[in-house]
Write a protein that holds these residues in place. Structure first.
Motif, PDB file in Angstrom:
ATOM      1  N   UNK A  39       0.745  -1.069   0.137  1.00 33.78           N
ATOM      2  CA  UNK A  39       0.202   0.061   0.137  1.00 33.78           C
ATOM      3  C   UNK A  39       0.905   1.024   0.041  1.00 33.78           C
ATOM      4  N   UNK A  40       1.896   1.158   0.842  1.00 32.72           N
ATOM      5  CA  UNK A  40       2.830   2.330   0.965  1.00 32.72           C
ATOM      6  C   UNK A  40       3.390   2.687  -0.504  1.00 32.72           C
ATOM      7  N   UNK A  41       4.240   1.429  -1.110  1.00 32.77           N
ATOM      8  CA  UNK A  41       4.784   1.943  -2.204  1.00 32.77           C
ATOM      9  C   UNK A  41       3.916   2.124  -3.468  1.00 32.77           C
ATOM     10  N   UNK A  42       2.780   1.452  -3.509  1.00 30.77           N
ATOM     11  CA  UNK A  42       1.973   1.751  -4.592  1.00 30.77           C
ATOM     12  C   UNK A  42       1.000   2.944  -4.135  1.00 30.77           C
ATOM     13  N   UNK A  43       0.965   3.710  -3.059  1.00 30.27           N
ATOM     14  CA  UNK A  43       0.401   4.721  -2.734  1.00 30.27           C
ATOM     15  C   UNK A  43      -1.007   4.661  -2.897  1.00 30.27           C
ATOM     16  N   UNK A  44      -1.554   3.539  -2.252  1.00 28.88           N
ATOM     17  CA  UNK A  44      -3.099   3.199  -2.268  1.00 28.88           C
ATOM     18  C   UNK A  44      -3.455   3.113  -0.785  1.00 28.88           C
ATOM     19  N   UNK A  45      -4.719   3.759  -0.612  1.00 28.52           N
ATOM     20  CA  UNK A  45      -5.152   3.622   0.912  1.00 28.52           C
ATOM     21  C   UNK A  45      -6.002   2.257   1.103  1.00 28.52           C
ATOM     22  N   UNK A  46      -6.115   1.734   2.253  1.00 28.18           N
ATOM     23  CA  UNK A  46      -7.029   0.889   2.644  1.00 28.18           C
ATOM     24  C   UNK A  46      -8.331   0.979   2.032  1.00 28.18           C
ATOM     25  N   UNK A  47      -8.871   2.380   2.284  1.00 27.19           N
ATOM     26  CA  UNK A  47     -10.221   2.529   1.958  1.00 27.19           C
ATOM     27  C   UNK A  47     -10.374   2.551   0.456  1.00 27.19           C
ATOM     28  N   UNK A  48      -9.614   2.740  -0.362  1.00 26.04           N
ATOM     29  CA  UNK A  48      -9.364   2.462  -1.937  1.00 26.04           C
ATOM     30  C   UNK A  48      -9.456   0.976  -2.225  1.00 26.04           C
ATOM     31  N   UNK A  49      -8.842   0.259  -1.430  1.00 23.66           N
ATOM     32  CA  UNK A  49      -8.854  -1.335  -1.730  1.00 23.66           C
ATOM     33  C   UNK A  49     -10.446  -1.708  -1.199  1.00 23.66           C
ATOM     34  N   UNK A  50     -10.646  -1.276  -0.189  1.00 26.81           N
ATOM     35  CA  UNK A  50     -12.201  -1.671   0.191  1.00 26.81           C
ATOM     36  C   UNK A  50     -13.076  -1.351  -0.804  1.00 26.81           C
ATOM     37  N   UNK A  51     -13.057  -0.093  -1.621  1.00 28.30           N
ATOM     38  CA  UNK A  51     -14.359   0.394  -2.680  1.00 28.30           C
ATOM     39  C   UNK A  51     -13.981  -0.549  -3.647  1.00 28.30           C
ATOM     40  N   UNK A  53     -12.744  -3.645  -4.041  1.00 32.23           N
ATOM     41  CA  UNK A  53     -13.039  -5.127  -3.789  1.00 32.23           C
ATOM     42  C   UNK A  53     -14.191  -5.423  -3.287  1.00 32.23           C
ATOM     43  N   UNK A  54     -15.299  -4.314  -2.992  1.00 33.41           N
ATOM     44  CA  UNK A  54     -16.499  -4.483  -2.255  1.00 33.41           C
ATOM     45  C   UNK A  54     -16.740  -5.357  -1.057  1.00 33.41           C
ATOM     46  N   UNK A  55     -15.348  -5.365  -0.293  1.00 28.41           N
ATOM     47  CA  UNK A  55     -15.441  -6.194   1.043  1.00 28.41           C
ATOM     48  C   UNK A  55     -16.181  -5.244   1.843  1.00 28.41           C
ATOM     49  N   UNK A  56     -16.860  -5.772   2.999  1.00 27.61           N
ATOM     50  CA  UNK A  56     -17.210  -4.793   4.065  1.00 27.61           C
ATOM     51  C   UNK A  56     -16.204  -4.375   4.739  1.00 27.61           C
ATOM     52  N   UNK A  57     -16.436  -3.176   5.099  1.00 26.75           N
ATOM     53  CA  UNK A  57     -15.331  -2.461   5.878  1.00 26.75           C
ATOM     54  C   UNK A  57     -14.769  -3.081   6.882  1.00 26.75           C
ATOM     55  N   UNK A  75      -7.951 -12.802  -1.354  1.00 27.17           N
ATOM     56  CA  UNK A  75      -6.653 -12.173  -1.590  1.00 27.17           C
ATOM     57  C   UNK A  75      -6.400 -11.702  -3.038  1.00 27.17           C
ATOM     58  N   UNK A  76      -6.743 -12.531  -4.031  1.00 24.32           N
ATOM     59  CA  UNK A  76      -6.742 -12.211  -5.431  1.00 24.32           C
ATOM     60  C   UNK A  76      -7.326 -10.748  -5.785  1.00 24.32           C
ATOM     61  N   UNK A  77      -8.573 -10.702  -5.138  1.00 20.00           N
ATOM     62  CA  UNK A  77      -9.270  -9.385  -5.522  1.00 20.00           C
ATOM     63  C   UNK A  77      -8.539  -8.224  -4.492  1.00 20.00           C
ATOM     64  N   UNK A  78      -7.806  -8.348  -3.574  1.00 22.63           N
ATOM     65  CA  UNK A  78      -7.149  -7.247  -2.909  1.00 22.63           C
ATOM     66  C   UNK A  78      -5.795  -7.013  -3.928  1.00 22.63           C
ATOM     67  N   UNK A  79      -5.184  -8.142  -4.316  1.00 24.89           N
ATOM     68  CA  UNK A  79      -3.813  -7.832  -5.162  1.00 24.89           C
ATOM     69  C   UNK A  79      -4.506  -7.157  -6.621  1.00 24.89           C
ATOM     70  N   UNK A 118      -3.216  -5.831 -15.430  1.00 23.60           N
ATOM     71  CA  UNK A 118      -3.895  -5.000 -14.434  1.00 23.60           C
ATOM     72  C   UNK A 118      -5.366  -4.562 -14.433  1.00 23.60           C
ATOM     73  N   UNK A 119      -5.822  -5.789 -14.644  1.00 18.48           N
ATOM     74  CA  UNK A 119      -7.563  -5.521 -14.701  1.00 18.48           C
ATOM     75  C   UNK A 119      -8.281  -5.241 -13.288  1.00 18.48           C
ATOM     76  N   UNK A 120      -9.310  -4.722 -13.292  1.00 15.46           N
ATOM     77  CA  UNK A 120      -9.758  -4.544 -12.079  1.00 15.46           C
ATOM     78  C   UNK A 120     -10.644  -5.786 -11.497  1.00 15.46           C
ATOM     79  N   UNK A 121     -11.054  -6.122 -10.393  1.00 21.33           N
ATOM     80  CA  UNK A 121     -11.748  -7.290 -10.023  1.00 21.33           C
ATOM     81  C   UNK A 121     -13.236  -7.269 -10.777  1.00 21.33           C
ATOM     82  N   UNK A 122     -13.621  -6.420 -11.168  1.00 17.95           N
ATOM     83  CA  UNK A 122     -14.903  -6.521 -12.257  1.00 17.95           C
ATOM     84  C   UNK A 122     -14.491  -7.065 -13.049  1.00 17.95           C
TER      85      UNK A 122
END
Length: 137
Positions: A39-51, A53-57, A75-79, A118-122
Motif C-alpha cells: 500500500x505504501x509503495x503503490x500509494x494506495x489507501x486501505x479505503x481505496x482497496x475496500x471500494x 473489492x466491495x468487501x465490508x469495511x 486475496x486475489x481481489x485485494x491484489x 492490471x484488470x480490475x476485479x470486475x
C-alpha cells in the motif's frame, strides 16, 4: 532489505558462522506487514482497496490486520485492487496460507492474465465469466 537473489547468493557462498549471521538478519514478513508495504509503495489507501473489492469495511480491516484469514479469491481481489504484479500477488497468497497461481490450471491462467494486464476485479470477473469459470467471490 536485501533482494531475494542477493540473499540467495550470500547463503550459497557462506561459511557456517556467516550463515548464522545472515539467518539472524532475515525478518519474515506477515501478510499484514507485506500488505501495508505494498500500500505504501503503490500509494494506495486501505479505503481505496475496500471500494475496489466491495468487501465490508469490518471484514476488510480484519483481513488487513491479520485477525481474519481470507479465502484465496479475496486475496486475489485485494491484489488486483493493489495493481500488484504476479510476483506480489503470489507472495500475498503464500503469506496468507494459500497456494500460488498455477498457469496449468485454466482458471488460474485467466487470473494470471488479469493480473498481468492490471484488470480490475470486475473486469477479471467478466473475463472469468466469458470462459465459464466461477467468478472471484
Amino acid at each position: 532489505m536485501k533482494s531475494t537473489t542477493d540473499l540467495l547468493n550470500i547463503i550459497k557462498n557462506s561459511k557456517d558462522e556467516a550463515l548464522k549471521q545472515t539467518i539472524d538478519t532475515i525478518k519474515e514478513m506477515s501478510f499484514s506487514e507485506y500488505f501495508d508495504y505494498l500500500c505504501r509503495i503503490k500509494e494506495v489507501s486501505r479505503s481505496d482497496i475496500i471500494k475496489q473489492t466491495n468487501l465490508s469495511r469490518t471484514y476488510a480491516y480484519q483481513i488487513f490486520d491479520g485477525s481474519k484469514k481470507a479465502g484465496r479469491d479475496k486475496i486475489i481481489q485485494i491484489a488486483l485492487a493493489l495493481k500488484g504484479s504476479l510476483k506480489e500477488t503470489e507472495r500475498l497468497l503464500k503469506l496468507s496460507g494459500h497456494s500460488p497461481l498455477y498457469s496449468k490450471i485454466r482458471r488460474d491462467a485467466v487470473l494470471i492474465f488479469a493480473i498481468e494486464h492490471q484488470l480490475t476485479a470486475i473486469a477479471a470477473n467478466e473475463l472469468l465469466d466469458d470462459f465459464q469459470f466461477e467468478c472471484l467471490e
